[in-house]
Motif scaffolding. Structure first.
Motif, PDB file in Angstrom:
ATOM      1  N   THR A   1      13.718  -8.366  -2.666  1.00 21.82           N
ATOM      2  CA  THR A   1      13.083  -9.788  -3.292  1.00 21.82           C
ATOM      3  C   THR A   1      14.313 -10.973  -2.904  1.00 21.82           C
ATOM      4  O   THR A   1      14.478 -11.964  -2.907  1.00 21.82           O
TER       5      THR A   1
ATOM      6  N   SER B   1      12.840 -17.363   3.933  1.00 27.69           N
ATOM      7  CA  SER B   1      12.062 -17.474   3.113  1.00 27.69           C
ATOM      8  C   SER B   1      12.521 -19.640   3.373  1.00 27.69           C
ATOM      9  O   SER B   1      12.525 -19.666   3.682  1.00 27.69           O
TER      10      SER B   1
ATOM     11  N   SER C   1      11.592 -24.113  -3.426  1.00 24.24           N
ATOM     12  CA  SER C   1      11.018 -24.212  -4.198  1.00 24.24           C
ATOM     13  C   SER C   1       9.676 -22.540  -4.038  1.00 24.24           C
ATOM     14  O   SER C   1       9.431 -22.161  -4.684  1.00 24.24           O
ATOM     15  N   LEU C   2       9.663 -23.407  -2.502  1.00 20.53           N
ATOM     16  CA  LEU C   2       8.570 -22.419  -1.842  1.00 20.53           C
ATOM     17  C   LEU C   2       9.216 -21.312  -1.325  1.00 20.53           C
ATOM     18  O   LEU C   2       8.478 -20.161  -1.844  1.00 20.53           O
TER      19      LEU C   2
ATOM     20  N   ALA D   1      11.129 -19.953  -3.248  1.00 22.95           N
ATOM     21  CA  ALA D   1      11.150 -18.535  -5.073  1.00 22.95           C
ATOM     22  C   ALA D   1       9.680 -18.147  -4.828  1.00 22.95           C
ATOM     23  O   ALA D   1       9.677 -17.164  -5.736  1.00 22.95           O
ATOM     24  N   SER D   2       8.619 -19.420  -4.516  1.00 27.51           N
ATOM     25  CA  SER D   2       7.171 -18.562  -5.002  1.00 27.51           C
ATOM     26  C   SER D   2       6.693 -17.432  -4.241  1.00 27.51           C
ATOM     27  O   SER D   2       6.315 -16.289  -4.477  1.00 27.51           O
ATOM     28  N   ILE D   3       6.787 -17.332  -2.887  1.00 28.68           N
ATOM     29  CA  ILE D   3       6.908 -16.136  -2.039  1.00 28.68           C
ATOM     30  C   ILE D   3       7.876 -15.413  -2.119  1.00 28.68           C
ATOM     31  O   ILE D   3       7.192 -13.965  -2.596  1.00 28.68           O
TER      32      ILE D   3
ATOM     33  N   SER E   1       8.400 -14.071  -5.596  1.00 32.76           N
ATOM     34  CA  SER E   1       7.649 -14.084  -6.531  1.00 32.76           C
ATOM     35  C   SER E   1       6.425 -13.350  -6.614  1.00 32.76           C
ATOM     36  O   SER E   1       6.434 -11.842  -7.106  1.00 32.76           O
ATOM     37  N   ILE E   2       6.421 -13.547  -5.301  1.00 30.26           N
ATOM     38  CA  ILE E   2       4.568 -12.968  -5.149  1.00 30.26           C
ATOM     39  C   ILE E   2       5.143 -11.671  -4.262  1.00 30.26           C
ATOM     40  O   ILE E   2       4.393 -10.766  -4.705  1.00 30.26           O
TER      41      ILE E   2
END
Length: 87
Positions: free
Chosen positions: A41, A48, A56-57, A59-61, A63-64
């Protein structure tokens, strides 16, 4: 020799962890999945961020990625634990 190991089943037909000390307990697979996903991760987060420039983007990627790949890794480990080849 390898072919024999792949084709022939274990003659003792061990069904539980207690009967087969070579097997890993599921909790070990969970611990390995979590530790590996933390490393993976962080890699995903950095890549990413470098590609998007947005924390923020990224971190979203990440996290998923963390959730889905940890689940996939756990089942991958459990399947490999049932294969006698190389044990």
């Amino acid at each position: 020799m390898i072919t024999d190991q792949l084709i022939l089943k274990n003659s003792s037909n061990k069904n539980t962890y207690a009967e087969d000390k070579k097997s890993e307990k599921p909790i070990r697979s969970i611990a390995k999945a979590i530790s590996w996903r933390i490393i993976g991760t962080m890699d995903t987060l950095i890549i990413s961020y470098l590609l998007t420039g947005k924390v923020s983007l990224a971190a979203s990627i990440a996290s998923i990625d963390f959730i889905t790949k940890m689940i996939l890794y756990f089942f991958h480990e459990r399947v490999w634990n049932k294969i006698n080849w190389g044990k």
